[in-house]
Design a protein around this motif. Structure first.
Motif, mmCIF file in Angstrom:
data_model
loop_
_atom_site.group_PDB
_atom_site.id
_atom_site.type_symbol
_atom_site.label_atom_id
_atom_site.label_comp_id
_atom_site.label_asym_id
_atom_site.label_seq_id
_atom_site.Cartn_x
_atom_site.Cartn_y
_atom_site.Cartn_z
ATOM 1 N N ILE A 22 -39.643 2.331 -1.696
ATOM 2 C CA ILE A 22 -40.021 2.680 -0.331
ATOM 3 C C ILE A 22 -39.991 4.201 -0.197
ATOM 4 N N PHE A 23 -41.134 4.780 0.120
ATOM 5 C CA PHE A 23 -41.227 6.229 0.311
ATOM 6 C C PHE A 23 -41.489 6.526 1.780
ATOM 7 N N ARG A 24 -40.717 7.439 2.315
ATOM 8 C CA ARG A 24 -40.856 7.834 3.723
ATOM 9 C C ARG A 24 -41.453 9.248 3.753
ATOM 10 N N ILE A 25 -42.641 9.353 4.342
ATOM 11 C CA ILE A 25 -43.353 10.630 4.373
ATOM 12 C C ILE A 25 -43.401 11.147 5.809
ATOM 13 N N THR A 26 -42.814 12.307 6.021
ATOM 14 C CA THR A 26 -42.919 12.967 7.320
ATOM 15 C C THR A 26 -44.160 13.844 7.289
ATOM 16 N N ALA A 27 -45.128 13.508 8.141
ATOM 17 C CA ALA A 27 -46.430 14.177 8.118
ATOM 18 C C ALA A 27 -46.510 15.301 9.142
ATOM 19 N N ARG A 28 -47.373 16.261 8.845
ATOM 20 C CA ARG A 28 -47.643 17.354 9.773
ATOM 21 C C ARG A 28 -48.870 17.085 10.626
ATOM 22 N N THR A 29 -49.614 16.036 10.289
ATOM 23 C CA THR A 29 -50.816 15.667 11.034
ATOM 24 C C THR A 29 -50.783 14.174 11.326
ATOM 25 N N ALA A 30 -51.534 13.746 12.344
ATOM 26 C CA ALA A 30 -51.532 12.332 12.738
ATOM 27 C C ALA A 30 -52.239 11.454 11.726
ATOM 28 N N THR A 31 -53.120 12.044 10.920
ATOM 29 C CA THR A 31 -53.799 11.287 9.864
ATOM 30 C C THR A 31 -53.451 11.917 8.518
ATOM 31 N N LEU A 32 -53.270 11.065 7.531
ATOM 32 C CA LEU A 32 -52.917 11.534 6.200
ATOM 33 C C LEU A 32 -54.027 11.134 5.241
ATOM 34 N N ASP A 33 -54.531 12.107 4.496
ATOM 35 C CA ASP A 33 -55.599 11.830 3.539
ATOM 36 C C ASP A 33 -55.096 10.834 2.490
ATOM 37 N N PRO A 34 -55.869 9.766 2.223
ATOM 38 C CA PRO A 34 -55.430 8.773 1.225
ATOM 39 C C PRO A 34 -55.150 9.372 -0.147
ATOM 40 N N GLU A 35 -55.773 10.505 -0.466
ATOM 41 C CA GLU A 35 -55.530 11.117 -1.769
ATOM 42 C C GLU A 35 -54.095 11.607 -1.909
ATOM 43 N N VAL A 36 -53.441 11.912 -0.803
ATOM 44 C CA VAL A 36 -52.030 12.282 -0.844
ATOM 45 C C VAL A 36 -51.203 11.082 -1.299
ATOM 46 N N TYR A 64 -44.803 10.449 12.018
ATOM 47 C CA TYR A 64 -45.409 11.595 12.706
ATOM 48 C C TYR A 64 -44.875 11.626 14.128
ATOM 49 N N GLY A 65 -44.226 12.714 14.488
ATOM 50 C CA GLY A 65 -43.611 12.774 15.811
ATOM 51 C C GLY A 65 -42.524 11.725 15.925
ATOM 52 N N ASN A 66 -42.592 10.917 16.971
ATOM 53 C CA ASN A 66 -41.602 9.855 17.150
ATOM 54 C C ASN A 66 -42.183 8.487 16.813
ATOM 55 N N ARG A 67 -43.233 8.483 15.978
ATOM 56 C CA ARG A 67 -43.892 7.224 15.615
ATOM 57 C C ARG A 67 -43.853 7.021 14.102
ATOM 58 N N VAL A 68 -43.964 5.765 13.712
ATOM 59 C CA VAL A 68 -43.927 5.419 12.289
ATOM 60 C C VAL A 68 -44.836 4.213 12.048
ATOM 61 N N GLU A 71 -40.475 5.145 16.658
ATOM 62 C CA GLU A 71 -39.475 5.297 15.597
ATOM 63 C C GLU A 71 -38.268 4.403 15.815
ATOM 64 N N ASP A 72 -37.881 4.209 17.097
ATOM 65 C CA ASP A 72 -36.692 3.403 17.379
ATOM 66 C C ASP A 72 -37.023 1.937 17.655
ATOM 67 N N ALA A 73 -38.231 1.506 17.279
ATOM 68 C CA ALA A 73 -38.606 0.103 17.466
ATOM 69 C C ALA A 73 -37.680 -0.791 16.633
ATOM 70 N N SER A 74 -37.466 -2.005 17.116
ATOM 71 C CA SER A 74 -36.607 -2.938 16.380
ATOM 72 C C SER A 74 -37.249 -3.289 15.036
ATOM 73 N N ARG A 75 -36.422 -3.522 14.061
ATOM 74 C CA ARG A 75 -36.898 -3.831 12.717
ATOM 75 C C ARG A 75 -36.523 -5.255 12.331
ATOM 76 N N ALA A 76 -37.389 -5.871 11.544
ATOM 77 C CA ALA A 76 -37.176 -7.253 11.112
ATOM 78 C C ALA A 76 -36.525 -7.274 9.733
ATOM 79 N N PRO A 77 -35.772 -8.327 9.433
ATOM 80 C CA PRO A 77 -35.219 -8.447 8.072
ATOM 81 C C PRO A 77 -36.336 -8.660 7.059
ATOM 82 N N LEU A 78 -36.043 -8.417 5.801
ATOM 83 C CA LEU A 78 -37.045 -8.623 4.764
ATOM 84 C C LEU A 78 -37.525 -10.077 4.759
ATOM 85 N N PRO A 79 -38.809 -10.307 4.461
ATOM 86 C CA PRO A 79 -39.300 -11.682 4.366
ATOM 87 C C PRO A 79 -38.543 -12.452 3.280
#
Length: 255
Positions: A66-80, A98-102, A132-140
């Motif tokens: 699991i990689f967590r990427i903090t972006a500087r733009t609202a869209t991330l180029d797929p090549e990244v 990005y911001g307070n969203r994930v 970002e603070d939305a509730s999270r579900a357990p792994l399937p």
């Protein structure tokens, strides 16, 4: 769309310097510029492995990272994302922040049949932006890491495909009963359908653009013929996906 509560035992929390990605992905100047403009930080946040989630590895899926990427733009180029996938020899699930969203982003990744040391990375599928603070579900629930990987990818594939098909918000139970008798369709087949729909949708849009720009009547007639053919092909693809959704609905509802 949901976010997952990654197990505490799987926490890794290692910041990955961009230059390490450059080295392993053989990044050129243009790709490095993309990372500089669009990526603030890359964190290898969790490692889903037999010793951290108590699930057996499979031939294709020894671990899921699991990689967590903090972006500087609202869209991330797929090549990244593709560069990171090339650098890490395991299936990846990205959390893009990005911001307070994930949101979750991933491509289906598998070892090459011709060369098991190389990886084949498909198109990227994205979930919806969530707070970002939305509730999270357990792994399937899954029997092994291969099955877990499929269960993590499936909502992304189905959600993005649904956004491309008008009217798929309706319950799949309304589809014809014949589709309910079809054999279950694998994740690979569903991804192939989704990628074909995405490609054909882009083709239809390109033809529409050509039609809008063309002024000569005879050329417009020819482009219209081409457009009708492309739309028919797209309709056939989306009809097949509706059948798949109905089959999956029957399995989930009655399995």
């Amino acid at each position: 769309m949901i976010l997952y509560e990654w197990p505490r035992a799987a926490a890794f929390g290692r910041v990955i310097p961009k230059n390490k990605i450059y080295e392993h992905a053989s990044a050129n100047t243009a790709l490095k510029d993309l990372f500089v403009r669009e990526v603030d930080q890359i964190v290898w946040s969790h490692k889903l492995a037999p010793e951290t989630v108590n699930l057996a590895a499979t031939k294709q899926v020894a671990e899921i990272q699991i990689f967590r990427i903090t972006a500087r733009t609202a869209t991330l180029d797929p090549e990244v994302l593709r560069a990171i996938d090339k650098a890490i020899p395991f299936p990846l699930i990205f959390e893009l922040v990005y911001g307070n969203r994930v949101k979750l982003v991933a491509a289906y990744k598998r070892p090459s049949e011709a060369d098991s040391s190389r990886w084949v990375v498909g198109d990227y599928f994205e979930g919806d932006w969530l707070l970002e603070d939305a509730s999270r579900a357990p792994l399937p629930v899954a029997l092994n890491l291969g099955a877990l990987y499929e269960r993590l990818l499936s909502p992304l594939v189905e959600g993005q495909t649904a956004r491309l098909i008008p009217g798929t918000g309706d319950s799949p139970a309304t589809s014809g009963s014949a589709t309910a008798l079809e054999e279950p369709i694998s994740l690979e087949a569903r991804i192939a359908q989704a990628e074909a729909i995405k490609a054909k949708t882009r083709e239809v849009d390109r033809i529409k653009g050509r039609l809008a720009r063309e002024k000569q009547f005879n050329k417009r007639v020819a482009i219209n013929v081409e457009l009708r053919a492309a739309k028919q092909e797209l309709d056939q693809l989306t009809a097949g996906t509706a059948g798949t959704a109905a089959t999956k609905y029957q399995e989930d509802d009655h399995g």
